[in-house]
Design a protein around this motif. Sequence first.
Motif, PDB file in Angstrom:
ATOM      1  N   UNK A 129      21.244 -14.821  -8.358  1.00  0.00           N
ATOM      2  CA  UNK A 129      21.873 -14.727  -7.043  1.00  0.00           C
ATOM      3  C   UNK A 129      21.279 -13.638  -6.156  1.00  0.00           C
ATOM      4  N   UNK A 130      20.729 -12.619  -6.798  1.00  0.00           N
ATOM      5  CA  UNK A 130      20.109 -11.504  -6.054  1.00  0.00           C
ATOM      6  C   UNK A 130      21.077 -10.913  -5.024  1.00  0.00           C
ATOM      7  N   UNK A 131      22.265 -10.569  -5.482  1.00  0.00           N
ATOM      8  CA  UNK A 131      23.277  -9.996  -4.584  1.00  0.00           C
ATOM      9  C   UNK A 131      23.017  -8.528  -4.282  1.00  0.00           C
ATOM     10  N   UNK A 132      22.129  -7.907  -5.053  1.00  0.00           N
ATOM     11  CA  UNK A 132      21.778  -6.502  -4.824  1.00  0.00           C
ATOM     12  C   UNK A 132      20.350  -6.438  -4.311  1.00  0.00           C
ATOM     13  N   UNK A 133      20.154  -5.826  -3.170  1.00  0.00           N
ATOM     14  CA  UNK A 133      18.804  -5.637  -2.637  1.00  0.00           C
ATOM     15  C   UNK A 133      18.198  -4.380  -3.250  1.00  0.00           C
ATOM     16  N   UNK A 134      16.897  -4.434  -3.502  1.00  0.00           N
ATOM     17  CA  UNK A 134      16.190  -3.289  -4.076  1.00  0.00           C
ATOM     18  C   UNK A 134      15.120  -2.832  -3.093  1.00  0.00           C
ATOM     19  N   UNK A 135      15.207  -1.560  -2.699  1.00  0.00           N
ATOM     20  CA  UNK A 135      14.212  -0.950  -1.818  1.00  0.00           C
ATOM     21  C   UNK A 135      13.474   0.116  -2.620  1.00  0.00           C
ATOM     22  N   UNK A 136      12.158   0.044  -2.592  1.00  0.00           N
ATOM     23  CA  UNK A 136      11.355   1.010  -3.357  1.00  0.00           C
ATOM     24  C   UNK A 136      10.543   1.872  -2.405  1.00  0.00           C
ATOM     25  N   UNK A 137      10.410   3.140  -2.753  1.00  0.00           N
ATOM     26  CA  UNK A 137       9.704   4.111  -1.920  1.00  0.00           C
ATOM     27  C   UNK A 137       8.673   4.821  -2.777  1.00  0.00           C
ATOM     28  N   UNK A 138       7.424   4.649  -2.426  1.00  0.00           N
ATOM     29  CA  UNK A 138       6.339   5.373  -3.095  1.00  0.00           C
ATOM     30  C   UNK A 138       6.119   6.673  -2.342  1.00  0.00           C
TER      31      UNK A 138
END
Length: 1146
Positions: A421-430
């Motif tokens: 479902x991908x109900x949680x968004x994931x943001x990545x920061x390098x």
Amino acid sequence: MAVPARTCGASRPGPERTARSWPSCGPQPGPGAQCPASGPGLPLSLLLPSLLLLPLLAAPGASAYSFPQQHTMQHWARRLEQEVDGVMRIFGGVQQLREIYKDNRNLFEVQENEPQKLVEKVAGDIESLLDRKVQALKRLADAAENFQKAHRWQDNIKEEDIMYYDAKADAELDDPESEDVERGSKASTLRLDFIEDPNFKNKVNYSYTAVQIPTDIYKGSTVILNELNWTEALENVFIENRRQDPTLLWQVFGSATGVTRYYPATPWRAPKKIDLYDVRRRPWYIQGASSPKDMVIIVDVSGSVSGLTLKLMKTSVCEMLDTLSDDDYVNVASFNEKAQPVSCFTHLVQANVRNKKVFKEAVQGMVAKGTTGYKAGFEYAFDQLQNSNITRANCNKMIMMFTDGGEDRVQDVFEKYNWPNRTVRVFTFSVGQHNYDVTPLQWMACANKGYYFEIPSIGAIRINTQEYLDVLGRPMVLAGKEAKQVQWTNVYEDALGLGLVVTGTLPVFNLTQDGPGEKKNQLILGVMGIDVALNDIKKLTPNYTLGANGYVFAIDLNGYVLLHPNLKPQTTNFREPVTLDFLDAELEDENKEEIRRSMIDGNKGHKQIRTLVKSLDERYIDEVIRNYTWVPIRSTNYSLGLVLPPYSTFYLQANLSDQILQVKYFEFLLPSSFESEGHVFIAPREYCKDLNASDNNTEFLKNFIELMEKVTPDSKQCNNFLLHNLILDTGITQQLVERVWRDQDLNTYSLLAVFAATDGGITRVFPNKAAEDWTENPEPFNASFYRRSLDNYGYVFKPPHQDTLLRPLELENDTVGILVSTAVELSLGGRTLRPAVVGVKLDLEAWAEKFKVLASNRTHQDQPQKCGPSSHCEMDCEVNNEDLLCVLIDDGGFLVLSNQNQQWDQVGRFFSEVDANLMLALYNNSFYSRKESYDYQAVCAPQPPGNLGAAPRGVFVPTIADFLNLAWWTSAAAWSLFQQLLYGLIYHSWFQADPAEAEGSPETRESSCVMKQTQYYFGSVNASYNAIIDCGNCSRLFHAQRLTNTNLLFVVAEKPLCSQCEAGRLLQTETHSDGPEQCELVQRPRYRRGPHICFDYNATEDTSDCGRGASFPPSLSVLVSLQLLLLLGLPPRPQPQVHTHASRRF
């Protein structure tokens, strides 16, 4: 039998002397409270001899005197009560004023405040006001979407092609170091003329809009120039809106690119240091651009994250927290092999100012060690988001991960917690400069509907920690009209000086399509906002008809007050919203919690409660009865409440139709009448539109008289209710002078003045010369004595206010007075009201002497009691003042009168500062109760900057060994350092000021803080009794008794000879505080509700745009050349900033 004088350390007869037995110490009120004055419990057989000996115990140093018996002191108390009552009956004129009102019954009507009708009318008026702003908002949002849809993108657009008024142009021209002065790019900037407009508290130009562009955005970029090009058309819509509704204040379009266009044009309020304003970080923009968020921030603190990279991460987290509002929930954790929260918060907490402060402080303590374990970090984050046993936003869910890189994709974690479902968004920061493969980080974001960002240096932090809002805005855009709902914000400080405002917000969507048959655009263009000043909403509420202690208030879904008489922020800080909870604006209790919950739920209600209130000067606590009535304000998230004391159910409305009588009464306002009729202060109210305000009451009265010579009280430009009541009360108080005061000799009773104050706004002080020393507020509704007298039966004593930091009263130079006041209660046809307060001002020195006499054993006025060596006598407060302490203390614990001459200059001080030992005993014996609360709107002097290494804008300084090491020159650290320094050459202030200091010098600017307040009030003991302050060989007897019909406590005590009893001191002064422990508060959060709408999912969302790297691999030759230039002091010419993520193109 006489007892020898005691000396310090000597044993005293009757070791357990007391007039009241205590079975045991038991629990005592308040922290740090000590055992009551009686000492340990004793069997009755041992206590009886002590009780029998009490009348015979002698005073220290007095061979023939004993401590007075209880009935003697009760007799003194009755004499004091009779003296006060007699003076007030003769000079106060309560009964006479009642008769005057009845004699003038034909000149006024008694009107009723009907709470339900009142509150519904005000709620309807506020709804109508806000609805007009909503219509203007919708016109603006629709126009913006159409203008942008019709706009043709220009790749070759130049600065000189765009004409606009740059709001910061004047400030930048004055700054030789400005970026645009260096470029000489002022050809496109308009120069405007401005006129002062009191509605905006600013100089404005109604023919143009103004543009503000954040400091860290290059004005000449293609994106910005195209944005300026199409938003120029909004100018005509702004102007037309104002034509339709002249009451409109700031109309603002905040673009997702960072451009702010607002109307009317006015120069930007440039701060003393760097301008950090970015519309995308304003509370109203954040609320309008996305639905509420549940966010977990996880930070990689493995061993590879060290030095500059760790500092960049700490700063990035702090900036990320600033993008959250009170509608959001957040937690922050660090991870290496395992994950743990950085603070005491073990679950998601509301992202309010105080919780974010805890996070920011905790983040600075992160230390890098161990190995990277993405799995531990993500599992912790998903567990946090799945915890349904806590209060949270229940809308957008996201994980923000900051790392320097790694190879693990932790696909198994996503499969377990987030797919399909991908109900949680994931943001990545390098974060930082490194040579790691960023593909895993990109994959994590793309596989979970998020976005990948790079933060190579400090210059990229602000822009990249707020761009995630574009992704969250996608479901809103795709929802179309369903998401076009106006929301109203919390209260916050307007950046342009309008004061406290709320803003109606409406998102603006990109309606373009990339081509025929293509999917619609998902980008949010920005947010449209229209400000409403709180003062404009207050004007819709009744004030003077509600009486001095009645008021209207309003709260939002968070329980924060929108309107409240106690909403008075002392500092201007537009970076933070003004979030004063209703339960912090008042003294919290269970009834108010219930009322607050009902209001948040949007219910109607009415409830009469008994509650505690602080006095206006915050020195006293009164227990009062209040009627609360509340209704929701439709079409908003607000709820409106009305608070009325029972005595304000009715009020007087003057009916002075007789113009001859108007003129007659008006003449008593003329200064020429003051010598015979007493001085008149008039409340500085807005009686007429053309009346010039002044803080000087003499000047204000002069302005008022001059205006009244031109207009009549029935003029349309005047408030007829206020004017008629003022003139009526002028005549009524003059009749009090005529019937009572003028023929009395005030000196006979040692009075400095007599006075009367009324709801109509008149304060009459007699005689005229007494007005020179009158320091009370000329507005009765803002005078502490007036409001307290209405809430208390009997006579209210008010000693002069003394600050503990100031020197004592100077009795030789000034005559010090003590106010005694009481409310005048009328009963007219079964309707009860209190339209006035009367009182006297006692001469402190004369009444201190009178106090001694009244509390003595005199049988004749001029003959003190004499006691021969062979006779036995009781001590009294006159003859034995060297051995016996006699005081009157008011209900707040402040000294009013004393038989000790050396204490006269301490009148008005908290009694613990005069006799800490005795005040503690009074508290421990329940004569006083204590109430502690926090003032979240206080102002504190700036703290000197520390030398800590946790500064968010600190710069890594290489050592000499680093410079000599060729490997260091080719390292990522050197390249990152260079980028920081290069950025610093353009914006040097970034290295000099923290964002919180950007508005002024920390040496001169006060800041908001929390102060702990402590007030005392009469406790449960209402009787009179004796007790012992048990201190071994230095014990003291004391007697305490409340004086009937007053707010005074009469205390008689042996004077202390020893200092060993100074065991504790009660504090009453405000003290600086961190507030209640946040870690405990979040375990029992206050009730709140989030916005009614949520847009966090749309099946048609295109998640393919999920970020891509734009790394700039360093070249050895370039690095060496640039570093040499830097070392030689020849900085390269600054270049426009290049963001590391895909540019916007419309």
